[in-house]
Structures are given as C-alpha cells and as structure tokens.
Design a protein around this motif. Structure first.
Motif, PDB file in Angstrom:
ATOM      1  N   LEU A 190      -4.467 -12.422   8.129  1.00 18.20           N
ATOM      2  CA  LEU A 190      -4.047 -11.063   7.795  1.00 18.20           C
ATOM      3  C   LEU A 190      -2.941 -11.064   6.742  1.00 18.20           C
ATOM      4  CD1 LEU A 190      -4.049  -9.448  11.355  1.00 18.20           C
ATOM      5  CD2 LEU A 190      -5.615  -8.929   9.479  1.00 18.20           C
ATOM      6  N   ALA A 191      -2.020 -12.027   6.840  1.00 25.34           N
ATOM      7  CA  ALA A 191      -0.936 -12.123   5.862  1.00 25.34           C
ATOM      8  C   ALA A 191      -1.491 -12.439   4.477  1.00 25.34           C
ATOM      9  CB  ALA A 191       0.068 -13.191   6.284  1.00 25.34           C
ATOM     10  N   TYR A 192      -2.530 -13.234   4.430  1.00 24.50           N
ATOM     11  CA  TYR A 192      -3.186 -13.551   3.158  1.00 24.50           C
ATOM     12  C   TYR A 192      -3.864 -12.312   2.567  1.00 24.50           C
ATOM     13  CZ  TYR A 192      -6.711 -15.449  -0.038  1.00 24.50           C
ATOM     14  OH  TYR A 192      -7.507 -15.688  -1.126  1.00 24.50           O
ATOM     15  N   LEU A 193      -4.539 -11.544   3.424  1.00 24.56           N
ATOM     16  CA  LEU A 193      -5.282 -10.376   2.955  1.00 24.56           C
ATOM     17  C   LEU A 193      -4.381  -9.178   2.649  1.00 24.56           C
ATOM     18  CD1 LEU A 193      -8.288 -10.510   5.454  1.00 24.56           C
ATOM     19  CD2 LEU A 193      -8.298 -11.191   3.041  1.00 24.56           C
ATOM     20  N   LEU A 194      -3.343  -8.951   3.480  1.00 25.78           N
ATOM     21  CA  LEU A 194      -2.550  -7.731   3.378  1.00 25.78           C
ATOM     22  C   LEU A 194      -1.185  -7.928   2.717  1.00 25.78           C
ATOM     23  CD1 LEU A 194      -3.280  -6.300   6.951  1.00 25.78           C
ATOM     24  CD2 LEU A 194      -4.411  -5.712   4.797  1.00 25.78           C
ATOM     25  N   LEU A 195      -0.651  -9.145   2.774  1.00 22.33           N
ATOM     26  CA  LEU A 195       0.681  -9.397   2.207  1.00 22.33           C
ATOM     27  C   LEU A 195       0.648 -10.318   0.997  1.00 22.33           C
ATOM     28  CD1 LEU A 195       2.695  -9.986   5.528  1.00 22.33           C
ATOM     29  CD2 LEU A 195       2.471  -7.852   4.225  1.00 22.33           C
ATOM     30  N   GLY A 196      -0.508 -10.905   0.742  1.00 24.46           N
ATOM     31  CA  GLY A 196      -0.620 -11.814  -0.400  1.00 24.46           C
ATOM     32  C   GLY A 196      -0.013 -13.177  -0.159  1.00 24.46           C
ATOM     33  N   GLU A 197       0.292 -13.539   1.103  1.00 25.29           N
ATOM     34  CA  GLU A 197       0.820 -14.867   1.393  1.00 25.29           C
ATOM     35  C   GLU A 197      -0.327 -15.875   1.313  1.00 25.29           C
ATOM     36  OE1 GLU A 197       2.989 -15.114   5.033  1.00 25.29           O
ATOM     37  OE2 GLU A 197       4.528 -13.686   4.397  1.00 25.29           O
TER      38      GLU A 197
END
Length: 291
Positions: free
Chosen positions: A245-252
């Motif tokens: 989710l952090a990859y998809l929504l926060l760009g991490e």
C-alpha cells in the motif's frame, strides 16, 4: 484473520497522511471506535457489573499498554518508512511467545517455531534497505520496538481476560481506557484537542473504522478461539500489506529484497498456522461444547 490483516495494513497509510500529533490520532481513533461500539453494548451490561476489582485493574492496564503502543508506533512513522516500522512490529510474536511461556507455561511446537523464524527472516528482508541508515530512522526504529513490547503485553493481558468476559466488552472497556490515557497525556503536554482541519477528522474516523473495528476488534474476538501467539502471528501479514500500500499510495519504493521478504512472511505464516491447526480446532471445539 485475513480481513483483520488487510484492515490493519491501512493503519500506517492513514497515519502517514495525517499531520496531527500521534497522541491525538490515537485518542480520536479509540474514542470514535468506542462511540461506534456503545449502541451495541447494552446486552453486556450484566457482564460489566459482574467484573471484579482485579478485572477492572487489568482492563485499565491493558488499555494503558494499548495507548503506549499507539503512541510509540504511530510516532515511529514520523521518522522511518512504513516497511521498516511495520517490519519491527512483526517481532510481536517473539515477545508474546516468550511471555506465554514464562507466564502461562504455554509451549510452542518446534514446527511452529520454524515457521515463526522463517516469517521473522522475511520481515527483516522487508526493512533491510531502510533500517538504521540515519539518526531519524534509528529513532523511529527504537520507537517501534517500544510499541511492539507494549502491544505484546496488551495481548497477553487480553488472552487472560477474554476467557472470563465477552470479547466485545473487553474491547470496549480497553479502548475507552486507552482513549482516557491519551486524553490525560494530551492535556498534560498542552496538545490541542480540536484545532485540526476537516481532512484530519476524516483520517481519525478512518483509523477508527478500518484498522480498529475490522482489525483490533476482530483480533480480540479471535483470542476466544486461538492463542495470543497465533493471533499476533497473523499480524506478520501487516508488513506485506502495508509495504504494498505504501508503494501504491505513498510512492515508497520496494527493493527486490523487500518483495522476497514478503513471500517469506507469507510462507512462514502458513507453516506456523498449519503447525497449530490441531490446537486451534481443539480449543474451538472445547468452547463450543462448554456453551
């Protein structure tokens, strides 16, 4: 368990979206959850009056540990990445496994320990690229460790209490206690209770509904049927879901090691649950026969 894992995976995302202090996020998260639960609490009033003084003390202690967990872990996300913070949180079963052994003499099968070790190795991979590379990250890591110890104590107390009281009542009293601890902390620290924009109030509500109602309440309910170690083991799925989710929504960004770690977590989780399936069935059958 699957619903709970998905729900708590959103927790770190909502916290990252909020600019409010961690203690305010935690207070309103628990307060709003309690308000959502209160309309359904009437059938449990008799059980509440039947509680002993010792039970109330343990409930307040459990709520205090939950508040401390949220304060430290939510604070850690201000300093480190979602993957790193949730990776450290996945060490919770280690503390619980030690706790149940020394406090309740509950032994863990060798095959279950193997699954636990594989999963812990997986979460180390997830956070490997971020952990400890700066002073801020180190501070966030230490806060997450403290939050992990606190939630382990909270779960151990819960395992002892839910055998004597409905899990719904346990959750409600513990959440209200934790919200009260946060209120005292915010008042003492001079932190504003109301000076926040509309989007922050929306995040507070999301934190109450998604990871708390569909996460923590479900896990408290599961304590009636499986051990605290098994419930906490399922939380190992959180680093995987939160990192995606952090990859998809926060760009991490996630490295190849982190993706590989996610696979190891799920494999270790499967080994652990398979090893403990007979005990879980036996506990559930015993409860059903007793009722």
């Amino acid at each position: 368990m699957l619903i709970g894992i998905v729900a708590i995976s959103f927790s770190a995302i909502f916290i990252k979206w909020s600019a409010a202090p961690a203690s305010i996020q935690g207070m309103y998260r628990l307060l709003f959850t309690s308000l959502l639960m209160l309309p359904f609490a009437r059938p449990y009033s008799g059980a509440a009056f039947a509680l002993r003084k010792k039970d109330w003390i343990m409930l307040v202690l459990s709520g205090t540990m939950l508040a401390l967990h949220f304060l430290l872990w939510m604070g850690s996300l201000k300093y480190t990445s979602v993957a790193s913070s949730t990776m450290i949180m996945a060490l919770e079963p280690v503390f619980i496994m030690l706790g149940v052994y020394f406090l309740y003499k509950e032994k863990t099968a060798v095959s279950a320990i193997l699954g636990l070790s594989i999963a812990i190795g997986g979460v180390v991979f997830i956070g490997w690229g971020d952990i400890g590379i700066s002073a801020d990250n180190l501070k966030g890591d230490l806060l997450s460790v403290g939050g992990t110890v606190a939630v382990a104590v909270h779960m151990l107390i819960g395992q002892k209490l839910v055998v004597r009281m409905p899990s719904y009542l346990y959750s409600l009293i513990v959440f209200l206690s934790a919200a009260g601890v946060f209120a005292i902390y915010n008042l003492f620290m001079g932190i504003s209770f109301f000076n926040y924009p509309a989007n922050e109030w929306g995040i507070f509500l999301l934190l109450a509904v998604v990871p708390t109602v569909f996460g923590h309440i479900l896990f408290n309910w599961l304590l009636q049927y499986v051990s605290a170690t098994t419930v906490s083991m399922n939380i190992l799925g959180e680093p995987v879901g939160a990192s995606i989710l952090a990859y998809l929504l926060l760009g991490e960004q996630l490295t190849a090691l982190q993706w590989a770690g996610g696979l190891l977590v799920m494999f270790g989780l499967g080994v652990y649950l398979y090893a403990g399936r007979k005990k879980t069935i036996q506990v559930a059958d015993a409860i059903q026969n007793a009722s």
